[in-house]
Design an enzyme around this catalytic site. Structure first.
Site, short mmCIF file in Angstrom:
data_model
loop_
_atom_site.label_atom_id
_atom_site.label_comp_id
_atom_site.label_asym_id
_atom_site.label_seq_id
_atom_site.Cartn_x
_atom_site.Cartn_y
_atom_site.Cartn_z
N THR A 62 34.34 -60.83 59.84
CA THR A 62 33.17 -61.23 59.03
C THR A 62 33.06 -60.39 57.76
OG1 THR A 62 31.56 -59.81 60.19
CG2 THR A 62 31.95 -62.00 61.10
N VAL A 75 28.51 -63.30 55.91
CA VAL A 75 27.63 -64.33 56.48
C VAL A 75 28.02 -64.45 57.96
CG1 VAL A 75 26.60 -66.60 56.03
CG2 VAL A 75 27.98 -65.50 54.26
N HIS A 76 27.86 -63.35 58.68
CA HIS A 76 28.47 -63.14 60.00
C HIS A 76 28.47 -64.38 60.89
CE1 HIS A 76 28.37 -58.80 59.17
NE2 HIS A 76 27.10 -58.93 58.87
N ASP A 77 27.28 -64.84 61.28
CA ASP A 77 27.18 -65.87 62.32
C ASP A 77 27.74 -67.21 61.89
OD1 ASP A 77 26.03 -64.10 64.13
OD2 ASP A 77 24.02 -64.49 63.39
N THR A 132 30.43 -67.76 60.51
CA THR A 132 31.87 -67.85 60.76
C THR A 132 32.17 -68.53 62.10
OG1 THR A 132 31.97 -65.63 61.75
CG2 THR A 132 32.36 -65.80 59.38
#
Length: 312
Positions: A194, A240-242, A244
Site C-alpha cells: 500500500t 489509499v490502503h483499503d 487496494t
C-alpha cells in the site's frame, strides 16, 4: 464474479474502498457490509459505512454493526489520522437508511452456514474481530468461505502504529491470530504494497475531474487524508490502503506476491501486533498467506477512476 461481504471500520480509505466496490456490480456481488470498531468507535464506523452506501446510490446494501471492542486488548482508535468522525475533507450526516437488524457476527454465521461450499469472499478492511468471534462460536462456517482478502500487516515496510505493527492487526492481534489459524485461503495486502500505491496531484485531479458527486467526495477525502501520511513518512504521495483490496479483487494482475508462512505476535512487548512474515522460508513451515508486496500504482488509479466515474 465474487460473492462478497466486506468487513470494515470506515475510516477515510475504507469509504473509498466501499465506493470502489459498489461501482463494480458486474464483478462483485456485494451481499452486505459488516462493521467493527477500529479507526473510530463502532457507532461512527457504522454510520460511515451507511454514508458510503448513500453516496454510491446503493441503499440496497445492508450494513450490520458488529464488535464494539477487541477480543482482549484495550480498544484503540486512529482519530489522529481519520479525524474524530472517521472521515476528513467531507461533511458527515446521519444517513436515511438505518442499520440492518441483528449483529454482524450473527449475520456472518447465518450467511456462511447457508452459503454453498467455498462460495463467499470476505474482504476485511479493519480489525478482524467479527470473523474471529464468528469462528469461535461456529467454526464450521469456514466451509462457506472461498477466500479472505485482507488489508493487514507489514514486513519490509515496518509498521504504522508501532515500529513493527500495522494498525488493523495491532488493534486486535488475538483476532488476527484466530483468523490465520482458520485454514481459509488468505491473501494479505500489507503496508509493503500500500505504501507503493500513492496519490499525486494529477491522480486526485483526475478523480475530481470526473464531475460527479462520488469523484468529488473521493478527491476531497484524499486531499485531506493524504498529506498527513506524506508528511509523517516523507513520501511523495499518500496511500489509499483499503482500496487496494478492491483493486486486487477486480484485477489481481496489477499485484505481485507469493505464498509464505505468516504468524501474528500477540505477546505484550515491542513486537505486539507484528505480522512475522517468513518471506525466505527460513522456518520451513507450511505457507498460509499469499503476501502481496508490489503493485502497479498507475494501473490502480486508472481502475479506481474508471469505477468512481460510474457512480452518481
Amino acid at each position: 464474479m465474487h460473492t462478497l461481504i466486506i468487513d470494515t471500520d470506515p475510516g477515510a480509505d475504507d469509504v473509498i474502498a466501499l465506493l470502489f466496490a459498489m461501482a463494480a456490480p458486474e464483478a462483485l456481488k456485494l451481499q452486505a457490509l459488516t462493521t467493527v470498531a477500529g479507526n473510530v468507535p463502532l457507532a461512527k464506523t457504522s454510520r460511515n459505512a451507511r454514508l458510503a452506501c448513500e453516496w454510491a446510490g446503493r441503499p440496497d446494501v445492508p450494513v450490520y454493526a458488529g464488535a464494539e471492542r477487541p477480543l482482549q486488548r484495550t480498544p484503540i482508535y486512529a482519530a489522529n489520522i481519520h479525524g474524530r468522525e472517521g472521515i476528513t475533507g467531507v461533511e458527515v450526516h446521519e444517513p436515511a437508511t438505518p442499520l440492518a437488524e441483528g449483529h454482524a457476527v450473527d449475520y456472518l454465521i447465518r450467511t456462511l452456514r447457508e452459503a454453498p461450499e467455498k462460495s463467499v469472499t470476505l474482504a476485511m478492511l479493519g480489525p478482524q474481530t467479527n470473523l474471529a468471534l464468528a469462528l469461535g462460536q461456529a467454526p464450521d462456517i469456514v466451509r462457506g468461505l472461498r477466500e479472505l482478502v485482507l488489508m493487514a500487516g507489514a514486513h519490509f515496510n515496518g509498521g504504522n502504529i508501532t515500529p513493527t505493527a500495522e494498525f488493523n492487526v495491532f488493534a486486535d492481534p488475538h483476532a488476527a491470530e484466530a483468523v490465520l489459524k482458520s485454514g481459509v485461503p488468505t491473501k494479505m495486502l500489507p503496508l509493503d504494497v500500500t505504501h507503493k500505491i500513492l496519490t499525486s496531484d494529477e491522480r486526485i485531479a483526475r478523480l475530481r475531474g470526473i464531475g460527479n458527486r462520488a469523484g468529488a467526495i473521493v478527491a476531497d477525502i484524499l486531499d485531506a487524508y493524504a498529506p498527513q501520511e506524506m508528511q509523517y513518512y516523507d513520501m511523495p504521495g499518500g496511500p489509499v490502503h483499503d482500496a487496494t483490496v478492491i483493486a486486487y479483487l477486480l484485477q489481481p494482475t496489477l499485484f505481485r506476491g507469493r505464498l509464505i508462512h505468516v504468524e501474528v505476535d500477540s505477546r505484550e512487548g515491542m513486537g505486539f501486533g507484528q505480522t512475522a512474515a517468513d518471506w525466505y522460508g527460513s522456518l520451513n513451515r507450511p505457507a498460509n498467506v499469499n503476501w502481496i508486496v508490489d503493485g502497479d500504482a498507475q494501473g490502480f488509479f486508472d481502475l479506481l477512476t474508471e469505477h468512481i466515474a460510474r457512480l452518481p
